[in-house]
Design a protein around this motif. Sequence first.
Motif, PDB file in Angstrom:
ATOM      1  N   ASP A 140     -12.685 -32.700 -19.559  1.00 46.91           N
ATOM      2  CA  ASP A 140     -12.925 -31.781 -18.439  1.00 46.91           C
ATOM      3  C   ASP A 140     -13.811 -32.426 -17.379  1.00 46.91           C
ATOM      4  OD1 ASP A 140     -11.408 -29.809 -19.639  1.00 46.91           O
ATOM      5  OD2 ASP A 140     -13.130 -28.714 -20.456  1.00 46.91           O
ATOM      6  N   ILE A 141     -14.830 -33.158 -17.813  1.00 44.09           N
ATOM      7  CA  ILE A 141     -15.706 -33.851 -16.859  1.00 44.09           C
ATOM      8  C   ILE A 141     -14.916 -34.906 -16.083  1.00 44.09           C
ATOM      9  CG2 ILE A 141     -17.672 -35.432 -16.659  1.00 44.09           C
ATOM     10  CD1 ILE A 141     -18.955 -33.962 -19.008  1.00 44.09           C
ATOM     11  N   LEU A 142     -14.087 -35.659 -16.791  1.00 48.51           N
ATOM     12  CA  LEU A 142     -13.274 -36.680 -16.129  1.00 48.51           C
ATOM     13  C   LEU A 142     -12.299 -36.050 -15.137  1.00 48.51           C
ATOM     14  CD1 LEU A 142     -12.410 -39.137 -19.043  1.00 48.51           C
ATOM     15  CD2 LEU A 142     -13.990 -39.505 -17.155  1.00 48.51           C
ATOM     16  N   GLN A 143     -11.649 -34.974 -15.552  1.00 45.61           N
ATOM     17  CA  GLN A 143     -10.670 -34.344 -14.665  1.00 45.61           C
ATOM     18  C   GLN A 143     -11.334 -33.812 -13.403  1.00 45.61           C
ATOM     19  OE1 GLN A 143      -7.169 -34.233 -15.344  1.00 45.61           O
ATOM     20  NE2 GLN A 143      -7.357 -33.890 -13.124  1.00 45.61           N
ATOM     21  N   ALA A 144     -12.510 -33.205 -13.549  1.00 45.64           N
ATOM     22  CA  ALA A 144     -13.231 -32.714 -12.373  1.00 45.64           C
ATOM     23  C   ALA A 144     -13.614 -33.877 -11.456  1.00 45.64           C
ATOM     24  CB  ALA A 144     -14.474 -31.934 -12.797  1.00 45.64           C
ATOM     25  N   GLY A 145     -13.949 -35.014 -12.032  1.00 46.18           N
ATOM     26  CA  GLY A 145     -14.267 -36.185 -11.220  1.00 46.18           C
ATOM     27  C   GLY A 145     -13.063 -36.704 -10.454  1.00 46.18           C
ATOM     28  N   LEU A 146     -11.897 -36.658 -11.080  1.00 50.31           N
ATOM     29  CA  LEU A 146     -10.671 -37.051 -10.394  1.00 50.31           C
ATOM     30  C   LEU A 146     -10.329 -36.066  -9.282  1.00 50.31           C
ATOM     31  CD1 LEU A 146      -8.293 -38.206 -13.274  1.00 50.31           C
ATOM     32  CD2 LEU A 146      -9.124 -39.585 -11.372  1.00 50.31           C
ATOM     33  N   GLY A 148     -12.255 -34.123  -7.640  1.00 49.47           N
ATOM     34  CA  GLY A 148     -13.224 -34.147  -6.555  1.00 49.47           C
ATOM     35  C   GLY A 148     -13.329 -35.470  -5.830  1.00 49.47           C
ATOM     36  N   GLY A 149     -12.660 -36.508  -6.351  1.00 46.82           N
ATOM     37  CA  GLY A 149     -12.693 -37.811  -5.696  1.00 46.82           C
ATOM     38  C   GLY A 149     -13.856 -38.697  -6.097  1.00 46.82           C
ATOM     39  N   VAL A 150     -14.642 -38.273  -7.088  1.00 43.71           N
ATOM     40  CA  VAL A 150     -15.719 -39.141  -7.579  1.00 43.71           C
ATOM     41  C   VAL A 150     -15.120 -40.364  -8.257  1.00 43.71           C
ATOM     42  CG1 VAL A 150     -17.743 -39.290  -9.083  1.00 43.71           C
ATOM     43  CG2 VAL A 150     -17.231 -37.152  -7.880  1.00 43.71           C
ATOM     44  N   TYR A 151     -14.074 -40.143  -9.051  1.00 40.72           N
ATOM     45  CA  TYR A 151     -13.333 -41.235  -9.662  1.00 40.72           C
ATOM     46  C   TYR A 151     -12.023 -41.408  -8.886  1.00 40.72           C
ATOM     47  CZ  TYR A 151     -16.389 -39.579 -13.429  1.00 40.72           C
ATOM     48  OH  TYR A 151     -17.458 -39.143 -14.153  1.00 40.72           O
ATOM     49  N   ARG A 152     -11.535 -42.631  -8.850  1.00 40.44           N
ATOM     50  CA  ARG A 152     -10.364 -42.945  -8.031  1.00 40.44           C
ATOM     51  C   ARG A 152      -9.101 -42.986  -8.894  1.00 40.44           C
ATOM     52  NH1 ARG A 152     -12.506 -48.436  -5.431  1.00 40.44           N
ATOM     53  NH2 ARG A 152     -12.576 -48.873  -7.684  1.00 40.44           N
ATOM     54  N   ARG A 153      -8.082 -42.225  -8.485  1.00 42.45           N
ATOM     55  CA  ARG A 153      -6.813 -42.255  -9.216  1.00 42.45           C
ATOM     56  C   ARG A 153      -6.154 -43.629  -9.101  1.00 42.45           C
ATOM     57  NH1 ARG A 153      -5.242 -37.118 -10.628  1.00 42.45           N
ATOM     58  NH2 ARG A 153      -6.383 -35.433  -9.576  1.00 42.45           N
ATOM     59  N   GLY A 154      -6.356 -44.270  -7.983  1.00 40.61           N
ATOM     60  CA  GLY A 154      -5.796 -45.593  -7.754  1.00 40.61           C
ATOM     61  C   GLY A 154      -6.382 -46.175  -6.489  1.00 40.61           C
ATOM     62  N   ILE A 155      -6.072 -47.428  -6.228  1.00 42.35           N
ATOM     63  CA  ILE A 155      -6.520 -48.072  -4.998  1.00 42.35           C
ATOM     64  C   ILE A 155      -5.371 -48.899  -4.428  1.00 42.35           C
ATOM     65  CG2 ILE A 155      -8.972 -48.127  -5.576  1.00 42.35           C
ATOM     66  CD1 ILE A 155      -8.680 -50.930  -6.547  1.00 42.35           C
ATOM     67  N   HIS A 156      -5.424 -49.125  -3.131  1.00 45.12           N
ATOM     68  CA  HIS A 156      -4.410 -49.923  -2.460  1.00 45.12           C
ATOM     69  C   HIS A 156      -4.853 -51.385  -2.414  1.00 45.12           C
ATOM     70  CE1 HIS A 156      -2.966 -46.011  -0.744  1.00 45.12           C
ATOM     71  NE2 HIS A 156      -1.817 -46.596  -0.993  1.00 45.12           N
ATOM     72  N   TYR A 157      -3.972 -52.251  -2.846  1.00 47.68           N
ATOM     73  CA  TYR A 157      -4.173 -53.685  -2.673  1.00 47.68           C
ATOM     74  C   TYR A 157      -3.207 -54.176  -1.596  1.00 47.68           C
ATOM     75  CZ  TYR A 157      -6.933 -54.033  -6.961  1.00 47.68           C
ATOM     76  OH  TYR A 157      -7.903 -53.901  -7.919  1.00 47.68           O
ATOM     77  N   ALA A 158      -3.634 -55.172  -0.841  1.00 50.91           N
ATOM     78  CA  ALA A 158      -2.739 -55.769   0.146  1.00 50.91           C
ATOM     79  C   ALA A 158      -1.706 -56.619  -0.579  1.00 50.91           C
ATOM     80  CB  ALA A 158      -3.529 -56.611   1.137  1.00 50.91           C
ATOM     81  N   ALA A 159      -0.443 -56.392  -0.267  1.00 52.64           N
ATOM     82  CA  ALA A 159       0.639 -57.183  -0.861  1.00 52.64           C
ATOM     83  C   ALA A 159       1.430 -57.856   0.249  1.00 52.64           C
ATOM     84  CB  ALA A 159       1.560 -56.294  -1.688  1.00 52.64           C
ATOM     85  N   GLU A 160       1.979 -59.012  -0.034  1.00 49.62           N
ATOM     86  CA  GLU A 160       2.750 -59.765   0.962  1.00 49.62           C
ATOM     87  C   GLU A 160       4.202 -59.835   0.496  1.00 49.62           C
ATOM     88  OE1 GLU A 160       2.921 -61.685   4.603  1.00 49.62           O
ATOM     89  OE2 GLU A 160       1.122 -60.895   3.636  1.00 49.62           O
ATOM     90  N   PRO A 161       5.037 -58.915   0.947  1.00 50.82           N
ATOM     91  CA  PRO A 161       6.440 -58.948   0.520  1.00 50.82           C
ATOM     92  C   PRO A 161       7.207 -60.121   1.136  1.00 50.82           C
ATOM     93  CG  PRO A 161       6.092 -57.249   2.164  1.00 50.82           C
ATOM     94  CD  PRO A 161       4.738 -57.816   1.850  1.00 50.82           C
TER      95      PRO A 161
END
Length: 303
Positions: A140-146, A148-161
Amino acid sequence: MSRVYFRSPTRTAELRGSERAWLGSLVNDIAIGVLDLRDLSRVERLRQLIHPDHYMAKRPTEGHGWLNDWASIYATAFAVGWDRSAPLIQYHGKQIDQFSLALNTAALLGSDQIKLAARLHGACEIHTWVDGPNRAWLADILQAGLDGGVYRRGIHYAAEPDHGRPEPLWVPQGWEDVVALLRERDDEPVVTSYSVTDSFPNSGVGDWMPPWPDAVPRDWNALNEQQKRERGERQDAWYDLDAGERWRISMGGLRASSDGLELKPDNWHTFRFTHELTILDLVAHDWEERLQRALIDETPAEG
């Protein structure tokens, strides 16, 4: 890429190492904010606590712009510096570990999600853990952090197609699977480990290895050849055990430990690391009494 592992006897979930770094940055940013290094009275107090041989003790404190320069360099020293011979923060010769100061400050001032960030950043590699009945509470603590944006679901990396135009690559951090693991059952513990240190279970947790010889420094090279051979053979024998037995031995060690590694509601708001001090103790009106009690009058609790 490093990982924080959440392991149960049944399966493992992985959190990306970049998210462990994010948790550390949350903790450190809170600490730097509470230090308030643009406040001259705070700076004077902190200067009193610097070891005279530390380079910060020699920084100029006069002239145009000195405060901004001093604050910037102190913040860096607080975040990354470590020198037992000349500590950044000490009181009557007793070093005050700034890593624990940052963790304890976040644990005192933060939400449940920040408290968990401090607990994971401070102890994931030494196997902080949650017991089966408390897994849903932690989820429950983890889900609330997700949410609310305290923890990040993912991040964008720069990719070169192939066509040469940069496009962002979305990389999940792993929290969703950690939450799913915690919610799957309530009859098994979940234990953390860090990919660049010992996994779990391991032969060093529990009573599998013999006690370290008396009066011998805890350094492999300090052992004599017979001691090295005996310990090496015992460690090799660990891998002959089945997985269930390894879990039983290592969990027995964690449950018997007094290090406070278990994540549980009972002491969630009171747990502190090592000396148990926070930055607020350094800047309080009775700061000397607080440091005296924590460092000199009593033996600090281990955490």
